[in-house]
Each structure stands twice: as structure tokens, then as C-alpha cells.
Design an enzyme around this catalytic site. Structure first.
Site, PDB file in Angstrom:
ATOM      1  N   TRP A  77       1.077  -0.776   0.225  1.00 36.51           N
ATOM      2  CA  TRP A  77      -0.381   0.264  -0.092  1.00 36.51           C
ATOM      3  C   TRP A  77       0.883   1.678  -0.066  1.00 36.51           C
ATOM      4  CZ3 TRP A  77      -0.605   4.068   3.182  1.00 36.51           C
ATOM      5  CH2 TRP A  77      -1.255   4.916   3.515  1.00 36.51           C
TER       6      TRP A  77
ATOM      7  N   SER B 245       4.090  -5.655   2.618  1.00 32.39           N
ATOM      8  CA  SER B 245       3.860  -4.686   3.932  1.00 32.39           C
ATOM      9  C   SER B 245       2.377  -4.858   3.285  1.00 32.39           C
ATOM     10  CB  SER B 245       3.931  -3.800   2.658  1.00 32.39           C
ATOM     11  OG  SER B 245       3.587  -2.492   4.101  1.00 32.39           O
ATOM     12  N   MET B 246       1.152  -4.609   2.828  1.00 30.77           N
ATOM     13  CA  MET B 246      -0.015  -4.994   2.958  1.00 30.77           C
ATOM     14  C   MET B 246      -0.275  -6.308   2.110  1.00 30.77           C
ATOM     15  SD  MET B 246      -3.397  -2.686   1.737  1.00 30.77           S
ATOM     16  CE  MET B 246      -5.022  -4.057   1.701  1.00 30.77           C
TER      17      MET B 246
ATOM     18  N   ASP C 146      13.135   0.599  10.063  1.00 34.75           N
ATOM     19  CA  ASP C 146      11.838   0.036   9.146  1.00 34.75           C
ATOM     20  C   ASP C 146      10.774   1.309  10.261  1.00 34.75           C
ATOM     21  OD1 ASP C 146       9.221   0.064   7.754  1.00 34.75           O
ATOM     22  OD2 ASP C 146       9.480  -1.911   7.484  1.00 34.75           O
TER      23      ASP C 146
ATOM     24  N   HIS D  14      11.039   1.336   5.187  1.00 34.18           N
ATOM     25  CA  HIS D  14      10.619  -0.309   5.030  1.00 34.18           C
ATOM     26  C   HIS D  14      10.716  -0.348   3.051  1.00 34.18           C
ATOM     27  CE1 HIS D  14       6.232  -2.096   4.769  1.00 34.18           C
ATOM     28  NE2 HIS D  14       6.214  -0.647   3.838  1.00 34.18           N
TER      29      HIS D  14
END
Length: 274
Positions: free
Chosen positions: A29, A95-96, A225, A254
């Protein structure tokens, strides 16, 4: 086959490069499958079939009003796997996207998956609660939502993506061009899906899904991160997933798919070839 139609009629844009054992990549995302281009090139050139798709609401996919919960998103993954015929696949989520992998493993019993990857992933639980003390305060997510509503482009370009890629006051691991590119990709998404998915990844507790991982699982996370801190994410996921391997990138932010792209590509190829 540039598009797959999901069970609820949503058009999902799919990139399908190369031939060989399939590796399905789920983006973070608020980006699109384009974030994986470097890794997809390397995978295809190494003899794998690299498949990535734009999550509903993002990139070139349809933007329905609903369906941004992880049950529906994992159903989308199941529909892409079926439509592309990707069997004995490795499924890698950034991530997402890590949440979609986790929910697919539990909701769909990991059908057709022989290896998994969680890269800078939100799994197992981002929200700070009494039993998740390393999580992120709800107030942070509230501020993100308000900033997206107030001036999405400004927030993404000058706040979110600077943190995402570890840009500091003195030095930056990425160029302004990368920040501009990421903002442009993110702005292809609808505001509704952007907000709804932020709510989903910040509120969904994947701890019950961890036991469903019954395949070799690579977990990669940066110790620097600030978007998805490692203690509540990568380290907690590794502690809860059997047959997992945690690789920590010292100081990485990240967006390590860009800042540490060569290393990530090498680690993915090593993991997939083992």
C-alpha cells in the site's frame, strides 16, 4: 491475459512474465504491481514465471466501492491463481500484501502454494493493544487517514514516501525521481480504496492465521523500518510461523525493495532455488 475477473465481478490487472515455476508477487500500500518490476525481471530471467497484479482499487484494476477486507482480498488472490493456472507457486507479499498471503493460507488452506514470503510485511498485527505492546498507536492511523482526506498528494510525496524510503534531512537512499514515481503510482488508486485498505491493514489481527503457514516461509524486514516496525511485524511473524527464516536488513527502511533491491532479489532467488 491482462485482466482477471474476480468472483464479484471486479477486473484485476495482471502482469505475467517468463516461464517456469510461478512466483506470485503482491504489492504494498498504496502502490501497484509496478513496484515489483525489478524483481520480476530477475525472476523471469532466472527461469521463473513472475506474476504480479494490481490489488482491487489500485493501479489499473477496477475500483469497486467494497471488498477491501482481507477475506475478499484473499479471494481475489485465489481467483488470480486459478485464472493464471499458477500451481505449486511461491506467493510473496510486501507490506499490506503479506496480509493477503496470511489470510490466503488460512481461508483457502494454502491451495497450490509450496512456499511463501513476507517482505516488510504487516503480519501479524500492526495495532498497539494490551497484548500487542510493540504495535502502532491508533492515533497514528487516524492522522494518516485525515492527511489522505485533506491533501493526499502532498502527504504521500512529502511525508509518507520519505519515511517509506528512509529519506532524512541530510541524506537519502533514493532520488527525488523515485519519490515522484511512487506518488504518481499511488495517486492512480481511488481515495476510497486507499482509505479502506489503510483501515484493513492497520486493524486486522493475523495472529490466528500464522498456524496456517505449513510451507517454507522467507521473512525479510529492515531494522530501520519506521512504517511497519520490525518488532511487531517481522520478528513476531518469525516467532509464530513454523519453518520460517527471518532475514533482517540492518538499518533498512520499509521500501527495501528499492533501497536494498539487489539484496532482496538475491535473497528471493536463493530462497526459491533452495
Amino acid at each position: 491475459m491482462p485482466y482477471v475477473k474476480t468472483r464479484d465481478g471486479t477486473d484485476i490487472y495482471v502482469k505475467d512474465w517468463g516461464e517456469g515455476r510461478p512466483v506470485v508477487l503482491l504489492h504494498g500500500w498504496p502502490l501497484s504491481s509496478d513496484m515489483w518490476d525489478t524483481q520480476m525481471m530477475a525472476l523471469a530471467e532466472a527461469g521463473f514465471r513472475a506474476i504480479a497484479y494490481d490489488r482491487r482499487g489500485f493501479g489499473r484494476s477496477g475500483q469497486p466501492w467494497s471488498g477491501y477486507d482481507y477475506d475478499t482480498l484473499s479471494d481475489d488472490l485465489a481467483d488470480v491463481l486459478e485464472a493464471t493456472g499458477a500451481q505449486e507457486a511461491a506467493v510473496i507479499g510486501f507490506s499490506m500484501g503479506g496480509g493477503e498471503v496470511a489470510r490466503y493460507m488460512s481461508r483457502h488452506d494454502g491451495k497450490g502454494v509450496i512456499a511463501a514470503g513476507l517482505i516488510a510485511s504487516v503480519v501479524p498485527y500492526m495495532l498497539k493493544t494490551d497484548d500487542n505492546p510493540h504495535g502502532t498507536d491508533q492515533s497514528v492511523f487516524d492522522e494518516i487517514g485525515q492527511s489522505l482526506r485533506d491533501d493526499r498528494a502532498n502527504f504521500l510525496r512529502h511525508t509518507f514516501f520519505k519515511q517509506f524510503f528512509g529519506v532524512g534531512f541530510i541524506s537519502s537512499p533514493v532520488s527525488d525521481d523515485v519519490l515522484d514515481w511512487a506518488t504518481g503510482v499511488a495517486m492512480q488508486a481511488g481515495l476510497k480504496p486507499t482509505l479502506a485498505c489503510a483501515e484493513s491493514f492497520s486493524q486486522t489481527d493475523f495472529r490466528p492465521d500464522l498456524s496456517a503457514f505449513r510451507v517454507p516461509t522467507l521473512i525479510v524486514h529492515g531494522t530501520g523500518d519506521q512504517t511497519v516496525p520490525i518488532d511487531a511485524a517481522g520478528r513476531a511473524a518469525a516467532a509464530g510461523i513454523a519453518h520460517s527464516q527471518l532475514v533482517e536488513y540492518d538499518g533498512a527502511p520499509h521500501g527495501l525493495n528499492v533501497t536494498h533491491g539487489d539484496r532482496l532479489t538475491s535473497d528471493l532467488l536463493t530462497f526459491l532455488g533452495r
